[in-house]
Design an enzyme around this catalytic site. Structure first.
Site, PDB file in Angstrom:
ATOM      1  N   CYS A  42      13.810  -1.922 -13.291  1.00 55.14           N
ATOM      2  CA  CYS A  42      13.707  -3.318 -13.471  1.00 55.14           C
ATOM      3  C   CYS A  42      13.731  -4.042 -14.894  1.00 55.14           C
ATOM      4  CB  CYS A  42      12.110  -3.790 -12.756  1.00 55.14           C
ATOM      5  SG  CYS A  42      11.692  -3.212 -11.255  1.00 55.14           S
ATOM      6  N   ASN A 267      10.914   7.839  12.519  1.00 55.25           N
ATOM      7  CA  ASN A 267      10.757   8.241  14.037  1.00 55.25           C
ATOM      8  C   ASN A 267      10.938   9.990  13.873  1.00 55.25           C
ATOM      9  OD1 ASN A 267      13.815   7.859  13.590  1.00 55.25           O
ATOM     10  ND2 ASN A 267      13.996   8.610  15.671  1.00 55.25           N
ATOM     11  N   ILE A 268      11.235  10.570  13.256  1.00 50.34           N
ATOM     12  CA  ILE A 268      11.422  12.055  13.157  1.00 50.34           C
ATOM     13  C   ILE A 268      10.031  12.642  12.379  1.00 50.34           C
ATOM     14  CG2 ILE A 268      12.563  13.904  12.544  1.00 50.34           C
ATOM     15  CD1 ILE A 268      14.168  12.240  14.525  1.00 50.34           C
ATOM     16  N   HIS A 299       6.273   2.464  -5.414  1.00 53.51           N
ATOM     17  CA  HIS A 299       5.093   3.044  -6.108  1.00 53.51           C
ATOM     18  C   HIS A 299       3.882   3.365  -4.982  1.00 53.51           C
ATOM     19  CE1 HIS A 299       6.398   4.087 -10.196  1.00 53.51           C
ATOM     20  NE2 HIS A 299       7.185   3.052 -10.117  1.00 53.51           N
ATOM     21  N   LYS A 427     -12.163 -26.757 -12.111  1.00 54.00           N
ATOM     22  CA  LYS A 427     -11.616 -26.743 -10.918  1.00 54.00           C
ATOM     23  C   LYS A 427      -9.949 -26.343 -11.140  1.00 54.00           C
ATOM     24  CE  LYS A 427     -14.387 -30.290  -8.315  1.00 54.00           C
ATOM     25  NZ  LYS A 427     -14.581 -31.259  -7.803  1.00 54.00           N
TER      26      LYS A 427
END
Length: 442
Positions: A42, A267-268, A299, A427
């Protein structure tokens, strides 16, 4: 146990390091098709202008350092297929052309993404993609050796805007071209007007609704027949999951992405997946799928996978909120939650607020605009986005934390933001979004 990992960086390399801390005995082997496996991906754009002053600061660990840690790393070795029935990968040594099989007990697939390219310019000597450290090295050297003055960046996504900023700060004249009229299309277009304004302020030529038609030397002709000087071309038009090598295996793919469960398993039952090529669900809207090509999700998932491999705990990956943020010169844009496309089919209201990021009487107070999309039934925040010069990261972090912990828009009025005039207002914009939404929902 023998663990084989396909691909390094934030996905595969983090799994390797975290698993090694948990398990001192198992064999760990990493294959990566690129010359480097552990660096700050990055951070690459920021070396172009030397905002990151030293290239070595981008390198986390070298292969030798990783080998000393008990992780065997083979760079410039590409896994070209996976046999999940006999538990081996077929590897091609890109330096010698040799191919060989390597057997595993457990496999982690972290192949990353493949940069999209345009046939018009991809083979030109001055044309670059920008994904890895060696791409940075090549581009940086080319600019210096050829005394480049004029650059063209194709695309206005994350990488396109970051590279544009850094090339401009390096002193190049930059033209940016985009195939449609949208800049940074993941964000609401009324927010991206601030990005377009920044293009003008920085004297960067932005050309919308156009694409390259032909290239003759350093002259790029566009499909509107305009010609521009293209001494350097950067293609930043997105990525595709690099999973073609899995198509002959039994690993399920969904439009090229690898679906995973709460432990990072495919899926394995002995194959995990991580990184830019995986598909998971939104944490707060789990019936919708998402892929997030950023370091933070990788990470986080690496921790889950490493612990599951080591059988240390059953911490689960419960999906992503897809939080992202981008700096473009002096403005910041970002979002959290569902994409604009994924909002389709949801029942929501939109509430927007613009106010100063801190007490208005402070001399450096600047406007901050935010929008939230709130489910009218659950009152959850489906999406939040915004633009401003300062303070957007703080507010997005508050909203993502609140959402991940199960909070609703009703909680916003009670969020205690760290207040003093140099930091916020009595606020805060977070509180005001809550007040306005509650009123609108009533």
């Amino acid at each position: 146990m023998k663990l084989v990992i396909i691909g390094g960086l934030s996905g595969g390399m983090t799994v390797a390091s975290q698993f090694r801390r948990l398990d001192k005995e198992s064999e760990i082997i990493v294959y990566d098709k690129n010359p480097y496996v552990s660096f700050a991906n990055c951070g690459l754009p920021y070396y172009l202008s030397r905002e990151v002053a030293k290239r070595e600061d981008l390198i986390a660990r070298t292969p030798n350092q990783l080998n000393d840690q008990g992780i065997t790393v083979h760079t410039e070795h590409e896994v070209i297929s996976v046999n999940d029935q006999e538990n081996y990968v077929t590897v091609k040594n890109l330096q010698t052309g040799e191919t060989f099989n390597d057997y595993y007990d457990k496999l982690v697939v972290s192949p990353g993404g493949e940069a999209r390219t345009l046939d018009t310019v991809k083979d030109a000597k001055q044309s670059f993609i920008f994904q890895h450290l060696h791409h940075l090295d090549q581009m940086d050297a080319y600019i210096s050796e050829n005394d480049v003055k004029h650059a063209v960046v194709i695309g206005t996504g994350f990488i396109g805007l970051e590279v544009t900023e850094q090339l401009k700060k390096r002193g190049l004249n930059v033209t940016v071209i985009q195939h449609n009229d949208k800049v940074y299309s993941t964000l609401e277009q009324h927010f991206t007007e601030h990005i377009k304004q920044t293009f003008d302020e920085q004297d960067i030529h932005l050309m919308l609704n156009t694409t390259p038609k032909s290239l003759d030397g350093t002259t790029l002709t566009l499909d509107n027949d305009e010609t521009i000087d293209a001494e350097l071309i950067v293609q930043a038009i997105g990525i595709l999951p690099r999973t073609q090598f899995l198509e002959s295996s039994n690993i399920v793919l969904d439009n090229g992405f690898i679906p995973i469960d709460e432990y990072g398993l495919t899926n394995i039952d002995n194959v995990y997946a991580i990184g830019d090529a995986v598909e998971t669900n939104y944490q707060h809207v789990p019936n919708k799928k998402v892929s997030v090509a950023l370091a933070w999700p990788a990470h986080r998932l690496a921790y889950v996978i490493a612990n599951h491999l080591a059988e240390k705990n059953n911490h689960k990956h419960d999906g992503l909120l897809s939080v992202s943020i981008l700096r473009f010169f002096d403005i910041t844009v970002g979002s959290m939650g569902l994409s604009l496309e994924d909002l389709e089919g949801e029942d929501y209201i939109i509430v927007e607020q613009t106010q100063n990021n801190k007490a208005g009487y402070m001399p450096d107070a600047t406007p901050l605009s935010m929008r939230i999309y709130v489910d009218t039934h659950t009152r959850k925040i489906l999406r939040a986005s915004g633009v401003g010069k300062n303070g957007l990261d703080k507010r997005l972090d508050i909203l993502s934390t609140l959402t991940r912990l199960g909070g609703t828009v009703d909680d916003l009025i009670d969020v205690e933001v760290s207040y003093a005039p140099p930091f916020s207002s009595p606020k805060d914009i977070i509180n005001m979004l809550g007040y306005k939404t509650i009123g609108k929902l009533k």
